[in-house]
Design a protein around this motif. Structure first.
Motif, PDB file in Angstrom:
ATOM      1  N   VAL A   1       0.828  -1.204   0.000  1.00 48.93           N
ATOM      2  CA  VAL A   1       0.000   0.000   0.000  1.00 48.93           C
ATOM      3  C   VAL A   1       0.866   1.259   0.000  1.00 48.93           C
ATOM      4  O   VAL A   1       0.608   2.219  -0.729  1.00 48.93           O
ATOM      5  CB  VAL A   1      -0.956   0.000   1.216  1.00 48.93           C
ATOM      6  N   ALA A   2       1.918   1.244   0.837  1.00 44.65           N
ATOM      7  CA  ALA A   2       2.812   2.405   0.906  1.00 44.65           C
ATOM      8  C   ALA A   2       3.512   2.621  -0.433  1.00 44.65           C
ATOM      9  O   ALA A   2       3.607   3.753  -0.928  1.00 44.65           O
ATOM     10  CB  ALA A   2       3.826   2.218   2.023  1.00 44.65           C
TER      11      ALA A   2
ATOM     12  N   LYS B   1       8.131   7.409   5.006  1.00 43.08           N
ATOM     13  CA  LYS B   1       9.306   8.027   4.400  1.00 43.08           C
ATOM     14  C   LYS B   1      10.387   7.007   4.048  1.00 43.08           C
ATOM     15  O   LYS B   1      11.079   7.134   3.041  1.00 43.08           O
ATOM     16  CB  LYS B   1       9.880   9.102   5.324  1.00 43.08           C
ATOM     17  N   ALA B   2      10.522   5.973   4.904  1.00 37.53           N
ATOM     18  CA  ALA B   2      11.554   4.975   4.628  1.00 37.53           C
ATOM     19  C   ALA B   2      11.276   4.244   3.320  1.00 37.53           C
ATOM     20  O   ALA B   2      12.181   4.010   2.518  1.00 37.53           O
ATOM     21  CB  ALA B   2      11.660   3.978   5.782  1.00 37.53           C
ATOM     22  N   SER B   3      10.021   3.880   3.086  1.00 40.15           N
ATOM     23  CA  SER B   3       9.705   3.181   1.847  1.00 40.15           C
ATOM     24  C   SER B   3       9.788   4.119   0.645  1.00 40.15           C
ATOM     25  O   SER B   3      10.169   3.706  -0.450  1.00 40.15           O
ATOM     26  CB  SER B   3       8.311   2.536   1.930  1.00 40.15           C
ATOM     27  N   ALA B   4       9.458   5.406   0.852  1.00 37.61           N
ATOM     28  CA  ALA B   4       9.585   6.375  -0.239  1.00 37.61           C
ATOM     29  C   ALA B   4      11.040   6.539  -0.650  1.00 37.61           C
ATOM     30  O   ALA B   4      11.380   6.522  -1.835  1.00 37.61           O
ATOM     31  CB  ALA B   4       9.003   7.729   0.186  1.00 37.61           C
ATOM     32  N   MET B   5      11.920   6.678   0.349  1.00 31.77           N
ATOM     33  CA  MET B   5      13.338   6.804   0.050  1.00 31.77           C
ATOM     34  C   MET B   5      13.911   5.477  -0.430  1.00 31.77           C
ATOM     35  O   MET B   5      14.840   5.448  -1.240  1.00 31.77           O
ATOM     36  CB  MET B   5      14.102   7.296   1.283  1.00 31.77           C
ATOM     37  N   GLY B   6      13.346   4.371   0.073  1.00 32.62           N
ATOM     38  CA  GLY B   6      13.786   3.066  -0.412  1.00 32.62           C
ATOM     39  C   GLY B   6      13.510   2.913  -1.893  1.00 32.62           C
ATOM     40  O   GLY B   6      14.353   2.429  -2.646  1.00 32.62           O
TER      41      GLY B   6
END
Length: 419
Positions: free
Chosen positions: A223-224, A353-358
């Motif tokens: 989902v993220a 944010k971690a998954s976005a930057m990932g």
């Protein structure tokens, strides 16, 4: 004297609860230094085989394109693992993931000197990439959560400067060790440096005080990721990451072969010292942090892409000193682009944010993996002019995406309001 003790002691609690790090504070200095060290170790290890490629061709009897797999597979493994470590950190925290992956990443480096085949070396590099992914997939999220928005641009710039110093340092160290001893000693030395760096990181990095755990379930991660993929602004940032890193890895892979051959005939140590041109990236990433806070990421990306493009064109000239100037110019532009694009994505991601930057870093490193081996085919058929053509096309795409960032900003609120 008491103030000095408070600022530089190894007590990791350096800021009041609920207070984010601001420039000039002890917490800012400690966290920035810890992440700089971690960034140095990550990129020193990731690229340490780049000045060794001609030696690997000779020892294992493989082609230049095949030898580049020691870079491509490590980068690709790191890129894919970004999604895994970012999701885990959303559940268990940023600091534990960064520390343990850094500690475990020292193991394959120390095992590499004992391998007996090229395939074993490739397996070592895949393992390295997978473990090294823990730091870059999580560091940006830590920065976004623990640093005040007024300090974020500078903090990101300092972290990115660690990338450039690490990439430069790893190549220089491996080149010198390989010429003085062997490429196997290069790995052993980097492994020892890694162990020391992990210890420093553990004592320096303050704990997370603004981290909010999220489920690490597959559904939550999907989902993220889907929310980020629907965000046009983030997609453009991801495209910038892919094509800029495509250029960066490819240019240094094949400049190594160009300068190792006639008429230059540079030794591994001399090629290693050539990576001192990374210092331009250290300067630009730090300066761009301030520039981003004042002028915004869009202008930083555009100017960085134009500067990098000028560097690529200069590299067509035959003089060794002109080539050095071209690499300095390219590095200055590239690291400005990277700092600006990563700061842009970090600011635009409203959640996870971690998954976005990932996802940003997946695109970044997959782009590097494609550039590492993909440009090898252009090198095989058309030598350096062919590589240059590929680089110019990729940088023009970066420039166009940078110009489009401002227009895409207005779509962010609409996209996240539908999640």
């Amino acid at each position: 004297m008491a103030r000095l003790s408070n600022d530089y002691s190894f007590n990791v609690q350096t800021t009041a609860p609920g207070q984010r790090f601001l420039p000039g504070t002890a917490g800012f200095r400690r966290a920035s230094l810890a992440l700089f060290i971690a960034s140095f170790l990550t990129f020193a290890n990731l690229y340490l085989t780049q000045p060794l490629l001609p030696l690997l061709v000779d020892e294992f009897g493989v082609s230049p394109a095949a030898s580049s797999l020691t870079i491509s597979l490590a980068i690709f493994s790191l890129g894919v693992a970004m999604l895994f470590w970012g999701t885990i950190s959303d559940a268990v925290g940023r600091r534990p993931v960064m520390f343990w992956t850094m500690a475990l990443a020292a193991v394959p480096v120390l095992l590499a000197p004992f391998i007996s085949s090229f395939n074993q070396l490739l397996l070592i590099r895949i393992a390295q990439g997978f473990l090294l992914a823990g730091l870059p997939s999580v560091a940006m999220a830590y920065l976004g959560e623990e640093f005040d928005s007024r300090a974020l641009g500078l903090a990101v710039g300092l972290y990115i400067s660690g990338n450039s110093v690490g990439g430069m340092g790893g190549r220089v160290i491996s080149g010198i060790m390989a010429e003085s001893y062997s490429w196997r000693v290069s790995f052993m030395v980097m492994g020892i440096i890694g162990v020391v760096g992990v210890i420093l990181f553990y004592y320096l990095l303050p704990p997370s005080t603004h981290f909010k755990p999220r489920s690490a379930g597959l559904r939550t991660a999907v989902v993220a990721m889907w929310s980020h993929i629907k965000n046009v602004t983030l997609l453009k940032g991801y495209g910038i990451a892919f094509f800029s890193m495509f250029c960066f890895v490819g240019i240094f892979n094949y400049i190594t072969f160009r300068l190792s051959a006639a008429p230059y005939n540079l030794s591994p140590a001399a090629v290693g010292w050539l990576f001192m041109t990374y210092l331009a990236g250290t300067v630009s990433s730090t300066l761009s942090g301030r520039f981003i806070d004042v002028a915004g990421s869009r202008l930083a990306v555009v100017l960085g892409a134009l500067i990098a493009l000028c560097g690529v064109v200069v590299l067509l000239l035959p003089s060794l000193w002109i080539i050095v100037i071209g690499l300095l110019t390219f590095c200055f532009g590239f690291f400005a682009v990277h700092a600006a694009a990563s700061a842009w994505v970090n600011k635009q991601a409203r959640q996870s944010k971690a998954s976005a930057m990932g996802l940003y870093l997946v695109c970044y490193y997959v782009g590097g993996s494609f550039g590492s081996t993909g440009l090898g085919f252009l090198w095989h058929y058309w030598s350096w002019p062919g590589v240059t053509a590929g680089l110019v096309i990729a940088l023009v795409i970066v420039l166009l995406l940078g110009l489009s960032l401002q227009a895409a900003r207005e779509q962010v609120s609409k996209i996240y309001s539908r999640i």
